[in-house]
Design a protein around this motif. Structure first.
Motif, short mmCIF file in Angstrom:
data_model
loop_
_atom_site.label_atom_id
_atom_site.label_comp_id
_atom_site.label_asym_id
_atom_site.label_seq_id
_atom_site.Cartn_x
_atom_site.Cartn_y
_atom_site.Cartn_z
N LEU A 204 -5.93 9.62 0.46
CA LEU A 204 -4.99 8.53 0.84
C LEU A 204 -3.97 8.83 1.70
O LEU A 204 -3.52 9.92 1.69
CB LEU A 204 -4.30 7.83 -0.63
N GLU A 205 -3.55 7.84 2.43
CA GLU A 205 -2.58 7.99 3.61
C GLU A 205 -1.48 6.84 3.44
O GLU A 205 -1.96 5.57 2.95
CB GLU A 205 -3.29 7.92 5.03
N PRO A 206 -0.18 6.97 3.88
CA PRO A 206 0.81 6.11 3.87
C PRO A 206 0.42 5.11 4.81
O PRO A 206 0.11 5.21 5.80
CB PRO A 206 1.95 6.82 4.34
N LEU A 207 0.54 3.78 4.27
CA LEU A 207 0.24 2.79 5.07
C LEU A 207 1.07 2.44 6.13
O LEU A 207 2.48 2.39 5.88
CB LEU A 207 0.07 1.37 4.19
N GLU A 208 0.84 2.30 7.43
CA GLU A 208 1.76 2.49 8.58
C GLU A 208 2.79 1.07 8.37
O GLU A 208 2.28 0.08 7.90
CB GLU A 208 1.12 2.25 9.73
N GLY A 209 4.05 1.18 8.37
CA GLY A 209 4.69 0.19 8.43
C GLY A 209 5.42 -0.15 7.12
O GLY A 209 6.18 -0.96 6.96
N TRP A 210 4.88 0.70 6.08
CA TRP A 210 5.43 0.26 4.78
C TRP A 210 6.27 1.55 4.17
O TRP A 210 6.63 1.72 2.98
CB TRP A 210 3.98 0.30 3.60
N GLU A 211 6.59 2.16 4.86
CA GLU A 211 7.58 3.70 4.88
C GLU A 211 7.28 4.36 3.28
O GLU A 211 8.18 4.56 2.59
CB GLU A 211 9.00 2.96 4.83
N VAL B 211 3.41 2.04 -0.15
CA VAL B 211 1.85 1.95 -0.06
C VAL B 211 1.06 2.97 0.43
O VAL B 211 1.20 3.52 1.48
CB VAL B 211 1.44 0.65 0.47
N LEU B 212 0.07 3.37 -0.38
CA LEU B 212 -1.03 4.51 0.08
C LEU B 212 -2.20 3.84 0.19
O LEU B 212 -2.58 2.90 -0.65
CB LEU B 212 -1.02 5.51 -0.76
N GLU B 213 -3.08 4.14 1.33
CA GLU B 213 -4.49 3.44 1.39
C GLU B 213 -5.63 4.26 1.52
O GLU B 213 -5.26 5.42 2.39
CB GLU B 213 -4.06 2.58 2.76
N CYS B 214 -6.52 3.73 1.35
CA CYS B 214 -7.83 4.87 1.40
C CYS B 214 -8.26 4.69 2.77
O CYS B 214 -8.82 3.49 3.19
CB CYS B 214 -8.88 4.67 0.50
N PRO B 215 -8.58 5.36 3.87
CA PRO B 215 -9.21 5.08 4.96
C PRO B 215 -10.68 4.68 4.91
O PRO B 215 -11.06 4.21 5.94
CB PRO B 215 -8.99 6.34 5.78
N ASP B 216 -11.16 5.07 3.82
CA ASP B 216 -12.90 4.53 3.95
C ASP B 216 -12.82 3.36 3.19
O ASP B 216 -13.57 2.35 3.93
CB ASP B 216 -13.49 5.58 2.88
N CYS B 217 -12.20 3.01 2.01
CA CYS B 217 -12.54 1.92 1.24
C CYS B 217 -11.47 0.87 1.68
O CYS B 217 -11.63 -0.31 1.05
CB CYS B 217 -12.88 1.93 -0.08
#
Length: 141
Positions: free
Chosen positions: A89-96, A99-105
């Motif tokens: 998971l990577e930090p969602l840009e702009g959410w400081e 929020v973490l987001e999966c780059p695949d799903c």
């Protein structure tokens, strides 16, 4: 196997809607929060994804997301996606770091309690590690 069949199989098995909540996790470690590489954690609200301990060993299964929530308290979550275990998971840009987001799903998880947000491929929360802090050293286990 034809390349098209292989790609189809990989695509269909990469991120599945799986609510068994068996996200893999790894070892934690002890981190000196006064070192420059942990400067983001020196202030309340600071966040950091830690991939290696101070000896160079991997931590977590895909790294550990850390958030400082008060002077003496930290939260630590596994960075492996609960749906795509092999994906970090990577930090969602702009959410400081909120929020973490999966780059695949593209599943998203909030970082205050690790709960999945709307649209997550899994209803499972992020695996949460325990933390202990003595004013200098942060232990994650």
């Amino acid at each position: 196997l034809s390349p098209y069949l292989l790609i189809s199989i990989l695509f269909l098995t990469s991120c599945t809607k799986d609510n068994t909540c068996d996200t893999p996790f790894g070892m934690g470690g002890t981190f000196n929060t006064l070192l420059p590489e942990y400067s983001a954690l020196q202030n309340v609200g600071g966040t950091k994804i830690i991939l290696l301990d101070q000896l160079g060993y991997e931590v977590g299964y895909r790294g550990i997301f850390v958030r400082r929530i008060s002077y003496g308290e930290f939260l630590a979550f596994e960075c492996a996606c609960p749906s795509c275990h092999e994906v970090r998971l990577e930090p969602l840009e702009g959410w400081e770091g909120d929020v973490l987001e999966c780059p695949d799903c593209h599943s998203r998880y909030e970082t205050i309690n690790g709960q999945p947000l709307e649209g997550a491929s899994s209803g499972c929360p992020l695996y949460q590690y325990y933390t202990q802090y003595d004013g200098v050293f942060l232990e994650i286990y």
